[in-house]
Design a protein around this motif. Structure first.
Motif, PDB file in Angstrom:
ATOM      1  N   GLY A 130       0.865  -0.760   0.095  1.00 32.60           N
ATOM      2  CA  GLY A 130       0.231   0.610  -0.097  1.00 32.60           C
ATOM      3  C   GLY A 130       0.757   1.224  -0.416  1.00 32.60           C
ATOM      4  O   GLY A 130       2.310   1.168   0.187  1.00 32.60           O
ATOM      5  N   ALA A 131       0.337   1.925  -0.193  1.00 30.75           N
ATOM      6  CA  ALA A 131       1.134   3.989  -0.849  1.00 30.75           C
ATOM      7  C   ALA A 131       1.160   4.532   0.841  1.00 30.75           C
ATOM      8  O   ALA A 131      -0.337   4.558   1.432  1.00 30.75           O
ATOM      9  N   ALA A 132       1.891   4.648   1.104  1.00 31.29           N
ATOM     10  CA  ALA A 132       1.554   5.518   3.250  1.00 31.29           C
ATOM     11  C   ALA A 132       1.184   6.911   2.475  1.00 31.29           C
ATOM     12  O   ALA A 132       1.598   7.414   1.229  1.00 31.29           O
ATOM     13  N   GLY A 139      -0.927   0.479   4.471  1.00 28.64           N
ATOM     14  CA  GLY A 139      -1.777  -0.275   4.721  1.00 28.64           C
ATOM     15  C   GLY A 139      -3.060   0.025   5.619  1.00 28.64           C
ATOM     16  O   GLY A 139      -3.254  -0.584   6.192  1.00 28.64           O
ATOM     17  N   SER A 140      -2.611   1.363   5.778  1.00 32.41           N
ATOM     18  CA  SER A 140      -3.561   1.552   6.655  1.00 32.41           C
ATOM     19  C   SER A 140      -5.129   1.650   5.887  1.00 32.41           C
ATOM     20  O   SER A 140      -5.388   1.942   5.232  1.00 32.41           O
ATOM     21  N   PHE A 141      -5.958   1.991   7.140  1.00 32.20           N
ATOM     22  CA  PHE A 141      -7.657   1.785   7.745  1.00 32.20           C
ATOM     23  C   PHE A 141      -7.583   3.516   7.390  1.00 32.20           C
ATOM     24  O   PHE A 141      -7.849   3.840   9.051  1.00 32.20           O
ATOM     25  N   VAL A 142      -7.413   4.337   6.879  1.00 30.29           N
ATOM     26  CA  VAL A 142      -8.038   6.073   7.407  1.00 30.29           C
ATOM     27  C   VAL A 142      -9.643   6.357   6.568  1.00 30.29           C
ATOM     28  O   VAL A 142     -10.213   6.189   6.052  1.00 30.29           O
ATOM     29  N   ALA A 143      -9.718   7.416   8.267  1.00 30.52           N
ATOM     30  CA  ALA A 143     -11.264   7.715   8.037  1.00 30.52           C
ATOM     31  C   ALA A 143     -10.917   8.939   8.476  1.00 30.52           C
ATOM     32  O   ALA A 143     -10.377   9.859   8.561  1.00 30.52           O
ATOM     33  N   THR A 185      -5.984  -3.092  -8.816  1.00 36.34           N
ATOM     34  CA  THR A 185      -4.468  -3.905  -8.018  1.00 36.34           C
ATOM     35  C   THR A 185      -3.893  -2.393  -7.420  1.00 36.34           C
ATOM     36  O   THR A 185      -2.619  -1.763  -7.971  1.00 36.34           O
ATOM     37  N   PRO A 186      -4.950  -1.353  -7.283  1.00 30.61           N
ATOM     38  CA  PRO A 186      -3.810  -0.002  -6.545  1.00 30.61           C
ATOM     39  C   PRO A 186      -3.015  -0.291  -5.172  1.00 30.61           C
ATOM     40  O   PRO A 186      -3.852  -1.451  -4.744  1.00 30.61           O
ATOM     41  N   ARG A 187      -2.802   0.824  -4.939  1.00 27.83           N
ATOM     42  CA  ARG A 187      -2.124   1.032  -3.496  1.00 27.83           C
ATOM     43  C   ARG A 187      -3.378   1.564  -2.293  1.00 27.83           C
ATOM     44  O   ARG A 187      -3.018   1.466  -1.662  1.00 27.83           O
ATOM     45  N   LEU A 188      -3.321   2.286  -3.504  1.00 33.26           N
ATOM     46  CA  LEU A 188      -4.374   3.262  -2.582  1.00 33.26           C
ATOM     47  C   LEU A 188      -5.770   3.074  -2.798  1.00 33.26           C
ATOM     48  O   LEU A 188      -6.003   3.418  -3.970  1.00 33.26           O
ATOM     49  N   LEU A 189      -7.105   3.275  -2.304  1.00 37.44           N
ATOM     50  CA  LEU A 189      -8.507   3.108  -2.720  1.00 37.44           C
ATOM     51  C   LEU A 189      -8.968   4.103  -1.958  1.00 37.44           C
ATOM     52  O   LEU A 189      -8.600   4.306  -0.226  1.00 37.44           O
ATOM     53  N   ALA A 190     -10.074   4.445  -2.287  1.00 39.07           N
ATOM     54  CA  ALA A 190     -10.669   5.996  -2.035  1.00 39.07           C
ATOM     55  C   ALA A 190     -11.923   5.799  -2.060  1.00 39.07           C
ATOM     56  O   ALA A 190     -12.305   5.499  -2.992  1.00 39.07           O
ATOM     57  N   VAL A 191     -12.218   6.212  -1.147  1.00 42.50           N
ATOM     58  CA  VAL A 191     -14.382   5.662  -0.794  1.00 42.50           C
ATOM     59  C   VAL A 191     -15.025   7.011  -0.513  1.00 42.50           C
ATOM     60  O   VAL A 191     -14.595   7.207   0.695  1.00 42.50           O
ATOM     61  N   ALA A 242      -7.765  -3.390   3.503  1.00 42.32           N
ATOM     62  CA  ALA A 242      -6.448  -2.895   3.887  1.00 42.32           C
ATOM     63  C   ALA A 242      -5.887  -3.821   4.413  1.00 42.32           C
ATOM     64  O   ALA A 242      -4.486  -3.312   4.468  1.00 42.32           O
ATOM     65  N   ALA A 243      -6.476  -4.596   5.669  1.00 41.91           N
ATOM     66  CA  ALA A 243      -5.685  -5.925   6.024  1.00 41.91           C
ATOM     67  C   ALA A 243      -4.233  -6.639   4.757  1.00 41.91           C
ATOM     68  O   ALA A 243      -3.473  -6.903   5.323  1.00 41.91           O
ATOM     69  N   ALA A 244      -4.855  -6.672   3.609  1.00 48.66           N
ATOM     70  CA  ALA A 244      -4.467  -6.949   1.695  1.00 48.66           C
ATOM     71  C   ALA A 244      -3.483  -6.315   2.060  1.00 48.66           C
ATOM     72  O   ALA A 244      -2.543  -6.845   0.655  1.00 48.66           O
ATOM     73  N   GLY A 245      -3.078  -5.090   2.296  1.00 44.71           N
ATOM     74  CA  GLY A 245      -2.122  -4.184   2.196  1.00 44.71           C
ATOM     75  C   GLY A 245      -2.653  -3.207   1.115  1.00 44.71           C
ATOM     76  O   GLY A 245      -1.700  -2.033   0.620  1.00 44.71           O
ATOM     77  N   THR A 246      -3.596  -2.681   0.695  1.00 41.85           N
ATOM     78  CA  THR A 246      -3.983  -1.874  -0.070  1.00 41.85           C
ATOM     79  C   THR A 246      -4.663  -0.396   1.435  1.00 41.85           C
ATOM     80  O   THR A 246      -5.093  -1.016   2.076  1.00 41.85           O
ATOM     81  N   THR A 247      -3.142   0.137   0.888  1.00 43.35           N
ATOM     82  CA  THR A 247      -4.234   1.725   1.977  1.00 43.35           C
ATOM     83  C   THR A 247      -5.381   1.947   1.664  1.00 43.35           C
ATOM     84  O   THR A 247      -6.003   2.539   0.435  1.00 43.35           O
ATOM     85  N   VAL A 248      -5.985   2.528   2.885  1.00 45.02           N
ATOM     86  CA  VAL A 248      -7.204   3.064   2.146  1.00 45.02           C
ATOM     87  C   VAL A 248      -8.409   3.835   3.012  1.00 45.02           C
ATOM     88  O   VAL A 248      -7.610   4.564   4.007  1.00 45.02           O
ATOM     89  N   LEU A 249      -8.322   5.142   2.382  1.00 47.57           N
ATOM     90  CA  LEU A 249      -9.366   6.513   2.826  1.00 47.57           C
ATOM     91  C   LEU A 249     -10.945   6.375   2.591  1.00 47.57           C
ATOM     92  O   LEU A 249     -11.059   5.773   1.038  1.00 47.57           O
ATOM     93  N   ALA A 250     -11.899   6.337   3.969  1.00 48.18           N
ATOM     94  CA  ALA A 250     -12.620   6.447   3.378  1.00 48.18           C
ATOM     95  C   ALA A 250     -13.182   7.789   3.575  1.00 48.18           C
ATOM     96  O   ALA A 250     -13.215   7.970   5.275  1.00 48.18           O
TER      97      ALA A 250
END
Length: 262
Positions: free
Chosen positions: A7-9, A35-39, A179-185, A208-216
């Motif tokens: 994932g992308a920091a 790989g963080s889950f960010v709100a 297969t992104p390194r960052l997912l935005a929702v 996020a646990a699978a490695g993709t950083t998530v911004l939600a």
């Protein structure tokens, strides 16, 4: 720079964006490991959607600095767009209600093959390409927790007939096909019941646990998520007094036109 397989920091210092109607957001700070889950939190009208788009390279920030996967923004917006993917974002990246689920999946697989595939993959036999597309779709749907067999008409179900959580899963699955390194929702918990909200958080945690950083962007963030706020303590009173001067989430499309989008 982060490994391209992780994932992308995401970091930001005094990050801000000024649009045609004033500051969309300003003074944003964050440090989110890969790989963080960010709100992304803040009152409605404080530029949450604009921040989401700025951190994925879709809008040009006008103040401060940020890095995504070691790439500076806004200097490397194009590169950041390549490593990130959007889930649902109103007015920017929405599902077509007239399409069926299968049509959305086929269209996304075709686009991925055409724009992201290597020359070698384009020269493969059609049967091999179709098998690769099916595998990509199945992997993404599994990651998004969407089982087509549970839908009313399977893959022939129209998007307009999907439940809100099913539509969210489909949007996330389509995004994961890249297969992104960052997912935005955006609006991740909009119109969800408590049970559905818990399922949505479990979905995004698993991504996020699978490695993709998530911004939600969300209104009721889970306790275990990192948080980025669009309103600092110093700015909260000013926002309350001058909210009509700030671009809202609904004005994201206007700000995109002003700053440029892909």
């Amino acid at each position: 720079m982060d490994s391209p397989h992780t994932g992308a920091a995401v970091t930001a210092v005094d990050f801000g964006l000024k649009g045609p109607r004033g500051w969309a957001f300003r003074g944003v700070h964050c440090t989110a490991p890969a790989g963080s889950f960010v709100a992304v939190v803040g009152p409605s009208g404080t530029g949450r959607t604009c921040l989401l788009l700025a951190l994925t390279g879709r809008m040009r920030a006008t103040e401060g600095r940020a890095e995504v996967g070691g790439l500076p923004l806004p200097k490397k917006m194009t590169a950041v767009r390549r490593l990130s993917a959007l889930g649902p974002v109103a007015g920017v990246n929405e599902l077509d209600p007239a399409f069926t689920v299968a049509e959305h999946l086929r269209e996304r697989a075709l686009l991925q093959r055409r724009f992201d595939g290597s020359l070698r993959s384009l020269l493969r036999r059609p049967s091999v390409r179709r098998a690769a597309a099916r595998a990509r779709i199945e992997t993404a749907l599994t990651a998004a927790g969407l089982d087509l067999a549970t839908l009313a008409k399977g893959g022939r179900t129209s998007v307009r007939d999907l439940e809100r959580l099913e539509a969210l899963r489909l949007s996330v699955g389509l995004a994961l096909m890249a297969t992104p390194r960052l997912l935005a929702v955006d609006d991740a918990d909009l119109k969800l019941s408590d049970e559905e909200r818990a399922q949505a958080w479990e979905l995004l945690r698993s991504v996020a646990a699978a490695g993709t950083t998530v911004l939600a962007v969300c209104s009721e963030p889970p306790e275990d998520a990192l948080r980025i706020s669009t309103v600092s303590h110093d700015a909260h009173d000013a926002h309350s007094r001058s909210r009509t001067q700030d671009p809202t989430e609904e004005g994201a499309a206007d700000a995109l036109a002003e700053t440029g989008r892909s």
